[in-house]
Design a protein around this motif. Sequence first.
Motif, mmCIF file in Angstrom:
data_model
loop_
_atom_site.group_PDB
_atom_site.id
_atom_site.type_symbol
_atom_site.label_atom_id
_atom_site.label_comp_id
_atom_site.label_asym_id
_atom_site.label_seq_id
_atom_site.Cartn_x
_atom_site.Cartn_y
_atom_site.Cartn_z
ATOM 1 N N TYR A 92 13.663 -8.478 -53.858
ATOM 2 C CA TYR A 92 12.450 -8.850 -54.591
ATOM 3 C C TYR A 92 12.582 -10.270 -55.147
ATOM 4 O O TYR A 92 11.638 -11.069 -55.097
ATOM 5 C CB TYR A 92 12.196 -7.884 -55.751
ATOM 6 C CG TYR A 92 11.774 -6.484 -55.346
ATOM 7 C CD1 TYR A 92 11.016 -6.257 -54.208
ATOM 8 C CD2 TYR A 92 12.135 -5.387 -56.131
ATOM 9 C CE1 TYR A 92 10.623 -4.977 -53.838
ATOM 10 C CE2 TYR A 92 11.742 -4.096 -55.775
ATOM 11 C CZ TYR A 92 10.992 -3.895 -54.624
ATOM 12 O OH TYR A 92 10.616 -2.628 -54.277
ATOM 13 N N LYS A 93 13.767 -10.575 -55.651
ATOM 14 C CA LYS A 93 14.021 -11.915 -56.190
ATOM 15 C C LYS A 93 13.925 -12.959 -55.080
ATOM 16 O O LYS A 93 13.347 -14.037 -55.272
ATOM 17 C CB LYS A 93 15.400 -11.955 -56.839
ATOM 18 C CG LYS A 93 15.720 -13.253 -57.569
ATOM 19 C CD LYS A 93 17.112 -13.208 -58.182
ATOM 20 C CE LYS A 93 17.196 -12.192 -59.292
ATOM 21 N NZ LYS A 93 18.530 -12.192 -59.947
ATOM 22 N N LEU A 94 14.471 -12.627 -53.915
ATOM 23 C CA LEU A 94 14.411 -13.554 -52.787
ATOM 24 C C LEU A 94 12.973 -13.814 -52.356
ATOM 25 O O LEU A 94 12.603 -14.957 -52.051
ATOM 26 C CB LEU A 94 15.223 -13.010 -51.612
ATOM 27 C CG LEU A 94 15.232 -13.864 -50.335
ATOM 28 C CD1 LEU A 94 15.800 -15.242 -50.599
ATOM 29 C CD2 LEU A 94 16.024 -13.167 -49.225
ATOM 30 N N ILE A 95 12.150 -12.781 -52.347
ATOM 31 C CA ILE A 95 10.738 -12.935 -51.968
ATOM 32 C C ILE A 95 10.060 -13.961 -52.871
ATOM 33 O O ILE A 95 9.341 -14.848 -52.391
ATOM 34 C CB ILE A 95 9.996 -11.587 -52.031
ATOM 35 C CG1 ILE A 95 10.462 -10.655 -50.910
ATOM 36 C CG2 ILE A 95 8.475 -11.793 -51.913
ATOM 37 C CD1 ILE A 95 9.965 -9.231 -51.046
ATOM 38 N N LYS A 106 7.497 -13.781 -44.548
ATOM 39 C CA LYS A 106 7.228 -12.775 -43.516
ATOM 40 C C LYS A 106 8.361 -12.681 -42.494
ATOM 41 O O LYS A 106 8.506 -11.660 -41.818
ATOM 42 C CB LYS A 106 5.894 -13.079 -42.819
ATOM 43 C CG LYS A 106 4.688 -12.895 -43.737
ATOM 44 C CD LYS A 106 3.374 -13.113 -43.006
ATOM 45 C CE LYS A 106 2.185 -12.874 -43.933
ATOM 46 N NZ LYS A 106 0.887 -13.058 -43.250
ATOM 47 N N LYS A 107 9.144 -13.732 -42.383
ATOM 48 C CA LYS A 107 10.300 -13.700 -41.490
ATOM 49 C C LYS A 107 11.350 -12.699 -41.986
ATOM 50 O O LYS A 107 12.248 -12.308 -41.241
ATOM 51 C CB LYS A 107 10.924 -15.090 -41.369
ATOM 52 C CG LYS A 107 10.024 -16.112 -40.687
ATOM 53 C CD LYS A 107 10.689 -17.488 -40.643
ATOM 54 C CE LYS A 107 9.769 -18.526 -40.009
ATOM 55 N NZ LYS A 107 10.383 -19.880 -40.010
ATOM 56 N N LEU A 108 11.221 -12.297 -43.249
ATOM 57 C CA LEU A 108 12.165 -11.342 -43.832
ATOM 58 C C LEU A 108 11.767 -9.890 -43.576
ATOM 59 O O LEU A 108 12.517 -8.976 -43.949
ATOM 60 C CB LEU A 108 12.268 -11.559 -45.347
ATOM 61 C CG LEU A 108 12.833 -12.889 -45.847
ATOM 62 C CD1 LEU A 108 12.699 -12.959 -47.365
ATOM 63 C CD2 LEU A 108 14.283 -13.057 -45.437
ATOM 64 N N SER A 119 6.021 -4.147 -45.249
ATOM 65 C CA SER A 119 5.298 -5.420 -45.282
ATOM 66 C C SER A 119 4.214 -5.434 -46.356
ATOM 67 O O SER A 119 3.968 -6.470 -46.986
ATOM 68 C CB SER A 119 4.687 -5.715 -43.918
ATOM 69 O OG SER A 119 3.777 -4.692 -43.531
ATOM 70 N N LEU A 120 3.567 -4.279 -46.591
ATOM 71 C CA LEU A 120 2.514 -4.213 -47.609
ATOM 72 C C LEU A 120 3.077 -4.466 -49.000
ATOM 73 O O LEU A 120 2.458 -5.152 -49.822
ATOM 74 C CB LEU A 120 1.816 -2.850 -47.554
ATOM 75 C CG LEU A 120 0.970 -2.568 -46.308
ATOM 76 C CD1 LEU A 120 0.408 -1.152 -46.353
ATOM 77 C CD2 LEU A 120 -0.164 -3.590 -46.192
#
Length: 286
Positions: A92-95, A106-108, A119-120
């Motif tokens: 979540y932190k990385l996002i 989205k590459k993640l 994805s949602l």
Amino acid sequence: MKQYTYYILLFILISVFSCKNREVNYITYYNRVNEIDSIYRMANKPEKAIKRFKNLFHKYTPKNQELTEEYKTYIKLADQYHKNFGGKKSLYKLITLIAPYGNEYKKLYPLLKKYGIDSLEADQKITDWKKNLNKTLIDSFSIAMIRDQEGRPENRALVTKNIEKNINLFFWTFEHYGFPDGQKIGRLGNNDIFIAMPTLLSHMIASKKYPEFRKKLFEYVKTGHCSPQEYALMSDTYDYYRNTAVRYSLRNNNQDSVRINHNRKSIGLPSIQHSSKIRKDKIKKK
């Protein structure tokens, strides 16, 4: 005995609280990132790098710089070598760290799915992140970006006038909100105007207030809000137009590498050779 135990616990709590609230110097963080990055990239010791990254991110709130992408690198390496990196909480932190770069998150999707984030849910995290951006600053820097381009290159009087308006906006922002980094304003302003912060910063070299501005910006490099790359690009632009030896050589490497690398380390940039290796690795992946 109970009173003695109480004082020990109180001392520990005060010590922990003080450590967490002390001012940290992110130039030290950036240099540690560069050292750890070289451990897996140059020395090919990824598991050692994972352990070092983990310790570093316990001491510092992680960044994810555009060049090194250290937090993303840590998580991907940890996943590859089946090491615990914190699971969903860290993802979540990385996002949110990647959020300013548009659809890059989205590459993640494949990695996120592996740890139970579809994805949602990832898209919702981005939506929530956008809601927390500073609308006042987005409005102001969208205007600043338009103003920055007005009259260039012919109308020097207008350009000079607008530079002073923009540098005053920066100083006002510093006073009220701190440095307007990607976590405050993202990268896309109103009507999808790209807020090119390195361009805005580099154009401030023409202001009479530049010496004061540069000094203030260096403080934000130390607090981790202005990236070393942004600061270096601005400084090199100033040196280039004054026809003096550039300090950090982000645009060309045809100068004394020992001096350049010393200057780079002083603000947390990787060496010329290390930077070149990172870029080559990124090109290979693409």
